[in-house]
Motif scaffolding. Structure first.
Motif, PDB file in Angstrom:
ATOM      1  N   SER A 139       5.703  -8.116 122.029  1.00 30.74           N
ATOM      2  CA  SER A 139       5.254  -9.493 121.805  1.00 30.74           C
ATOM      3  C   SER A 139       4.138  -9.540 120.767  1.00 30.74           C
ATOM      4  O   SER A 139       3.347  -8.599 120.630  1.00 30.74           O
ATOM      5  CB  SER A 139       4.785 -10.138 123.113  1.00 30.74           C
ATOM      6  N   LEU A 140       4.109 -10.645 120.050  1.00 30.16           N
ATOM      7  CA  LEU A 140       3.100 -10.902 119.024  1.00 30.16           C
ATOM      8  C   LEU A 140       2.519 -12.294 119.229  1.00 30.16           C
ATOM      9  O   LEU A 140       3.231 -13.202 119.668  1.00 30.16           O
ATOM     10  CB  LEU A 140       3.714 -10.823 117.621  1.00 30.16           C
ATOM     11  N   ALA A 141       1.241 -12.451 118.883  1.00 28.07           N
ATOM     12  CA  ALA A 141       0.617 -13.772 118.982  1.00 28.07           C
ATOM     13  C   ALA A 141      -0.290 -13.985 117.786  1.00 28.07           C
ATOM     14  O   ALA A 141      -0.937 -13.053 117.292  1.00 28.07           O
ATOM     15  CB  ALA A 141      -0.180 -13.894 120.272  1.00 28.07           C
TER      16      ALA A 141
ATOM     17  N   ASP B 261      10.410  -9.345 121.342  1.00 26.66           N
ATOM     18  CA  ASP B 261      11.056 -10.191 122.347  1.00 26.66           C
ATOM     19  C   ASP B 261      10.452 -11.593 122.376  1.00 26.66           C
ATOM     20  O   ASP B 261      11.167 -12.577 122.566  1.00 26.66           O
ATOM     21  CB  ASP B 261      10.901  -9.544 123.725  1.00 26.66           C
ATOM     22  N   THR B 262       9.107 -11.670 122.175  1.00 25.16           N
ATOM     23  CA  THR B 262       8.398 -12.933 122.359  1.00 25.16           C
ATOM     24  C   THR B 262       7.310 -13.105 121.322  1.00 25.16           C
ATOM     25  O   THR B 262       6.627 -12.133 120.957  1.00 25.16           O
ATOM     26  CB  THR B 262       7.747 -12.975 123.762  1.00 25.16           C
ATOM     27  N   VAL B 263       7.121 -14.347 120.863  1.00 27.79           N
ATOM     28  CA  VAL B 263       5.988 -14.677 119.998  1.00 27.79           C
ATOM     29  C   VAL B 263       5.274 -15.901 120.555  1.00 27.79           C
ATOM     30  O   VAL B 263       5.889 -16.756 121.202  1.00 27.79           O
ATOM     31  CB  VAL B 263       6.404 -14.944 118.541  1.00 27.79           C
ATOM     32  N   VAL B 264       3.976 -15.962 120.270  1.00 28.04           N
ATOM     33  CA  VAL B 264       3.163 -17.120 120.660  1.00 28.04           C
ATOM     34  C   VAL B 264       2.375 -17.586 119.448  1.00 28.04           C
ATOM     35  O   VAL B 264       1.748 -16.775 118.754  1.00 28.04           O
ATOM     36  CB  VAL B 264       2.181 -16.771 121.793  1.00 28.04           C
ATOM     37  N   ILE B 265       2.417 -18.869 119.181  1.00 30.79           N
ATOM     38  CA  ILE B 265       1.590 -19.470 118.149  1.00 30.79           C
ATOM     39  C   ILE B 265       0.616 -20.414 118.858  1.00 30.79           C
ATOM     40  O   ILE B 265       1.019 -21.360 119.540  1.00 30.79           O
ATOM     41  CB  ILE B 265       2.435 -20.219 117.080  1.00 30.79           C
ATOM     42  N   ALA B 266      -0.663 -20.141 118.757  1.00 26.20           N
ATOM     43  CA  ALA B 266      -1.662 -20.915 119.500  1.00 26.20           C
ATOM     44  C   ALA B 266      -1.734 -22.361 119.034  1.00 26.20           C
ATOM     45  O   ALA B 266      -1.914 -23.276 119.835  1.00 26.20           O
ATOM     46  CB  ALA B 266      -3.023 -20.243 119.386  1.00 26.20           C
ATOM     47  N   ASP B 267      -1.574 -22.567 117.722  1.00 29.06           N
ATOM     48  CA  ASP B 267      -1.614 -23.915 117.152  1.00 29.06           C
ATOM     49  C   ASP B 267      -0.305 -24.641 117.488  1.00 29.06           C
ATOM     50  O   ASP B 267       0.756 -24.300 116.970  1.00 29.06           O
ATOM     51  CB  ASP B 267      -1.800 -23.818 115.640  1.00 29.06           C
TER      52      ASP B 267
ATOM     53  N   PHE C  53       6.769 -19.401 122.130  1.00 26.84           N
ATOM     54  CA  PHE C  53       5.890 -20.222 122.966  1.00 26.84           C
ATOM     55  C   PHE C  53       4.692 -20.688 122.148  1.00 26.84           C
ATOM     56  O   PHE C  53       4.410 -20.144 121.079  1.00 26.84           O
ATOM     57  CB  PHE C  53       5.406 -19.437 124.186  1.00 26.84           C
ATOM     58  N   THR C  54       3.990 -21.683 122.674  1.00 23.16           N
ATOM     59  CA  THR C  54       2.802 -22.171 121.977  1.00 23.16           C
ATOM     60  C   THR C  54       1.701 -22.482 122.973  1.00 23.16           C
ATOM     61  O   THR C  54       1.930 -22.569 124.180  1.00 23.16           O
ATOM     62  CB  THR C  54       3.125 -23.429 121.147  1.00 23.16           C
ATOM     63  N   GLY C  55       0.480 -22.624 122.454  1.00 19.18           N
ATOM     64  CA  GLY C  55      -0.674 -22.924 123.291  1.00 19.18           C
ATOM     65  C   GLY C  55      -1.415 -21.682 123.736  1.00 19.18           C
ATOM     66  O   GLY C  55      -0.825 -20.610 123.886  1.00 19.18           O
ATOM     67  N   SER C  56      -2.713 -21.826 123.923  1.00 23.40           N
ATOM     68  CA  SER C  56      -3.548 -20.675 124.279  1.00 23.40           C
ATOM     69  C   SER C  56      -3.207 -20.097 125.657  1.00 23.40           C
ATOM     70  O   SER C  56      -3.369 -18.893 125.890  1.00 23.40           O
ATOM     71  CB  SER C  56      -5.027 -21.072 124.241  1.00 23.40           C
ATOM     72  N   ASP C  57      -2.723 -20.921 126.572  1.00 24.52           N
ATOM     73  CA  ASP C  57      -2.373 -20.414 127.902  1.00 24.52           C
ATOM     74  C   ASP C  57      -1.234 -19.399 127.851  1.00 24.52           C
ATOM     75  O   ASP C  57      -1.141 -18.511 128.709  1.00 24.52           O
ATOM     76  CB  ASP C  57      -1.974 -21.562 128.836  1.00 24.52           C
ATOM     77  N   SER C  58      -0.390 -19.527 126.837  1.00 26.21           N
ATOM     78  CA  SER C  58       0.741 -18.600 126.710  1.00 26.21           C
ATOM     79  C   SER C  58       0.285 -17.171 126.421  1.00 26.21           C
ATOM     80  O   SER C  58       0.994 -16.208 126.729  1.00 26.21           O
ATOM     81  CB  SER C  58       1.686 -19.074 125.602  1.00 26.21           C
ATOM     82  N   LEU C  59      -0.918 -17.031 125.837  1.00 19.86           N
ATOM     83  CA  LEU C  59      -1.436 -15.693 125.541  1.00 19.86           C
ATOM     84  C   LEU C  59      -1.624 -14.898 126.832  1.00 19.86           C
ATOM     85  O   LEU C  59      -1.259 -13.726 126.918  1.00 19.86           O
ATOM     86  CB  LEU C  59      -2.776 -15.796 124.796  1.00 19.86           C
ATOM     87  N   SER C  60      -2.198 -15.556 127.827  1.00 21.38           N
ATOM     88  CA  SER C  60      -2.421 -14.875 129.105  1.00 21.38           C
ATOM     89  C   SER C  60      -1.113 -14.568 129.813  1.00 21.38           C
ATOM     90  O   SER C  60      -1.017 -13.597 130.572  1.00 21.38           O
ATOM     91  CB  SER C  60      -3.311 -15.736 130.007  1.00 21.38           C
ATOM     92  N   GLN C  61      -0.086 -15.373 129.546  1.00 23.62           N
ATOM     93  CA  GLN C  61       1.206 -15.154 130.181  1.00 23.62           C
ATOM     94  C   GLN C  61       1.919 -13.930 129.609  1.00 23.62           C
ATOM     95  O   GLN C  61       2.465 -13.113 130.358  1.00 23.62           O
ATOM     96  CB  GLN C  61       2.073 -16.399 130.043  1.00 23.62           C
TER      97      GLN C  61
ATOM     98  N   LEU D  64     -11.241 -13.827 125.397  1.00 25.93           N
ATOM     99  CA  LEU D  64     -11.717 -13.467 126.742  1.00 25.93           C
ATOM    100  C   LEU D  64     -10.641 -13.611 127.806  1.00 25.93           C
ATOM    101  O   LEU D  64     -10.375 -12.663 128.564  1.00 25.93           O
ATOM    102  CB  LEU D  64     -12.936 -14.327 127.103  1.00 25.93           C
ATOM    103  N   HIS D  65     -10.015 -14.766 127.922  1.00 26.03           N
ATOM    104  CA  HIS D  65      -9.065 -15.016 129.004  1.00 26.03           C
ATOM    105  C   HIS D  65      -7.847 -14.079 128.951  1.00 26.03           C
ATOM    106  O   HIS D  65      -7.441 -13.556 130.002  1.00 26.03           O
ATOM    107  CB  HIS D  65      -8.633 -16.487 129.001  1.00 26.03           C
ATOM    108  N   PRO D  66      -7.262 -13.825 127.772  1.00 26.16           N
ATOM    109  CA  PRO D  66      -6.146 -12.867 127.747  1.00 26.16           C
ATOM    110  C   PRO D  66      -6.557 -11.455 128.159  1.00 26.16           C
ATOM    111  O   PRO D  66      -5.768 -10.738 128.793  1.00 26.16           O
ATOM    112  CB  PRO D  66      -5.678 -12.902 126.290  1.00 26.16           C
ATOM    113  N   THR D  67      -7.787 -11.056 127.827  1.00 22.54           N
ATOM    114  CA  THR D  67      -8.253  -9.732 128.246  1.00 22.54           C
ATOM    115  C   THR D  67      -8.344  -9.653 129.763  1.00 22.54           C
ATOM    116  O   THR D  67      -7.893  -8.677 130.379  1.00 22.54           O
ATOM    117  CB  THR D  67      -9.627  -9.404 127.629  1.00 22.54           C
ATOM    118  N   VAL D  68      -8.920 -10.683 130.369  1.00 21.44           N
ATOM    119  CA  VAL D  68      -9.040 -10.714 131.826  1.00 21.44           C
ATOM    120  C   VAL D  68      -7.650 -10.687 132.470  1.00 21.44           C
ATOM    121  O   VAL D  68      -7.405  -9.950 133.434  1.00 21.44           O
ATOM    122  CB  VAL D  68      -9.832 -11.957 132.283  1.00 21.44           C
ATOM    123  N   ALA D  69      -6.729 -11.471 131.917  1.00 22.61           N
ATOM    124  CA  ALA D  69      -5.360 -11.505 132.460  1.00 22.61           C
ATOM    125  C   ALA D  69      -4.692 -10.140 132.338  1.00 22.61           C
ATOM    126  O   ALA D  69      -4.002  -9.685 133.261  1.00 22.61           O
ATOM    127  CB  ALA D  69      -4.534 -12.558 131.723  1.00 22.61           C
ATOM    128  N   ALA D  70      -4.903  -9.464 131.213  1.00 23.96           N
ATOM    129  CA  ALA D  70      -4.293  -8.146 130.999  1.00 23.96           C
ATOM    130  C   ALA D  70      -4.872  -7.110 131.959  1.00 23.96           C
ATOM    131  O   ALA D  70      -4.151  -6.263 132.486  1.00 23.96           O
ATOM    132  CB  ALA D  70      -4.495  -7.706 129.555  1.00 23.96           C
TER     133      ALA D  70
END
Length: 383
Positions: free
Chosen positions: A33-35, A53-59, A78-86, A106-112
């Protein structure tokens, strides 16, 4: 067995160089995955090239063009910052490379960490803002956090195999684009001038942070959390050549240093392959081409942000979070031509004088502190 990577911030300088390492070592890595923030064109090309398999664009405004660009490929978008943690929680991910810029990391690190993923960390704000919470959580979950920043990678390499106490960490600093500009002229510095870093090729935000020495202050805070060394045993030296990436002094007076060209491929590969090293035959340092290495004390009067960072580290709690949030707003304003260079540090000082202080913050407290500090910086700058 290949390590499966999720690369957050893949279109930035660190992300692009991480993909270089992957391309050089196809037998060791695959990218699942890439973001990215907003650069959907480059993200699409990367996704296709590395068959992710998956990409996320925050904007969210860039979601549709990205989706259309990848419509003929079996890639989930996917899009949005919440998708990073997913995406970092995916069972298809072994290692999360966090190369995001700013508080967003910060939040993606905590989720990981909660998902038990190995972290290769280039997002220093994760530890600047929430170092206490993040390091405690990593220890509880037994998750390794390997530094990608060249300074922290250097310290990590110097400590490999050592069992003796540390007397001092010595973090080196190029001095940034304005190293030779007198303090009296800083008020008139343009964004274009401040972006002309003499050694490193980096993104705009970190280049401005290097010019104010906010970046070096943040690296001191990061070193404190990574290596468990208090503020009084971490020093900073100006080293214009950027060859010595940092040093460790031990109790017997011995000093170990890690040297190399100012290039991020080595610390990235070291974080990904530790305890092994990459084979990069083209990377050979020439001492004769670099005969002089010089060091100097930073000018604390010219660079007040360095002492502000030390003070935030000593205070703990949400202090560094306030420094980070206000700095992000001020740097963006400076790059947009909406404030002067010297207003960046002034905004930080204003926010720290007004913000609510929480001594033992939760993740929710960090979120509130980040929002408050941004609002205070905007208030000071009249944005």
């Amino acid at each position: 067995m290949k390590q499966r990577l999720s690369i957050l911030g893949s279109t930035g300088s660190i992300g692009v160089q991480t993909l270089d390492i992957v391309a050089e070592n196809p037998d060791k890595f695959e990218v699942t995955s890439l973001a990215a923030g907003s650069n959907w064109e480059l993200l699409a090309r990367q996704a296709i090239r590395f068959d992710v398999d998956t990409v996320v664009i925050a904007d969210t405004t860039k979601y549709e063009p990205l989706r259309q660009a990848l419509a003929s490929h079996p890639i989930k978008v996917f899009t949005g910052s919440d998708s990073l943690s997913q995406i970092v929680r995916s069972s298809e991910v072994d290692v999360v490379v966090n190369a995001l810029v700013g508080y967003a990391g910060l939040h993606p690190t905590v989720a990981a960490i909660k998902a038990g993923k190995k972290i290769a960390l280039a997002n220093k704000e994760t530890l600047v803002v929430g170092g206490d919470l993040v390091m405690r959580l990593a220890a509880e979950r037994r998750v390794p956090i390997l530094p990608i920043d060249s300074e922290h990678s250097a310290i990590f390499q110097c400590l490999a195999g050592e069992h003796s106490p540390i007397r001092r960490l010595i973090v080196t600093c190029s001095g940034g684009a304005l190293r030779d500009v007198p303090k009296e002229q800083l008020a008139d510095v343009t964004p274009e001038r401040a972006l002309q870093h003499p050694q490193w090729s980096m993104g705009a935000k970190i280049t401005i942070d290097s010019a104010t020495l906010v970046n070096k202050g943040f690296e001191v805070i990061e070193a404190h959390w990574l290596f468990g060394v208090d503020a009084d045993r971490i020093s900073v030296l100006i080293h214009p050549q950027s060859i010595v990436h940092s040093m460790v002094e031990f109790e017997d007076g011995a000093i170990k240093a890690q040297l190399g060209t100012p290039d991020m491929h080595m610390p990235i590969s070291y974080a990904l392959m530790f305890p092994q090293r990459a084979s990069r035959p083209s990377e050979q340092f020439d001492f004769l081409a670099n005969p002089t290495l010089t060091f100097a004390e930073p000018d604390r009067d010219k660079y007040p942000a360095l002492d502000i960072a030390y003070d935030c580290m000593r205070r703990g709690g949400t202090a560094a979070c306030v420094m980070n949030g206000s700095n992000e707003v001020a740097v963006a304003a400076f790059l947009a031509g909406k404030c002067r260079f010297i207003d960046i540090t002034a905004s930080i000082e204003y926010a720290l004088s007004k913000a609510t202080f929480v001594a033992q913050p939760t993740l929710a407290d960090y979120e509130a502190s980040n929002e408050e500090s941004r609002a205070l910086a905007a208030e000071y700058l009249k944005l």
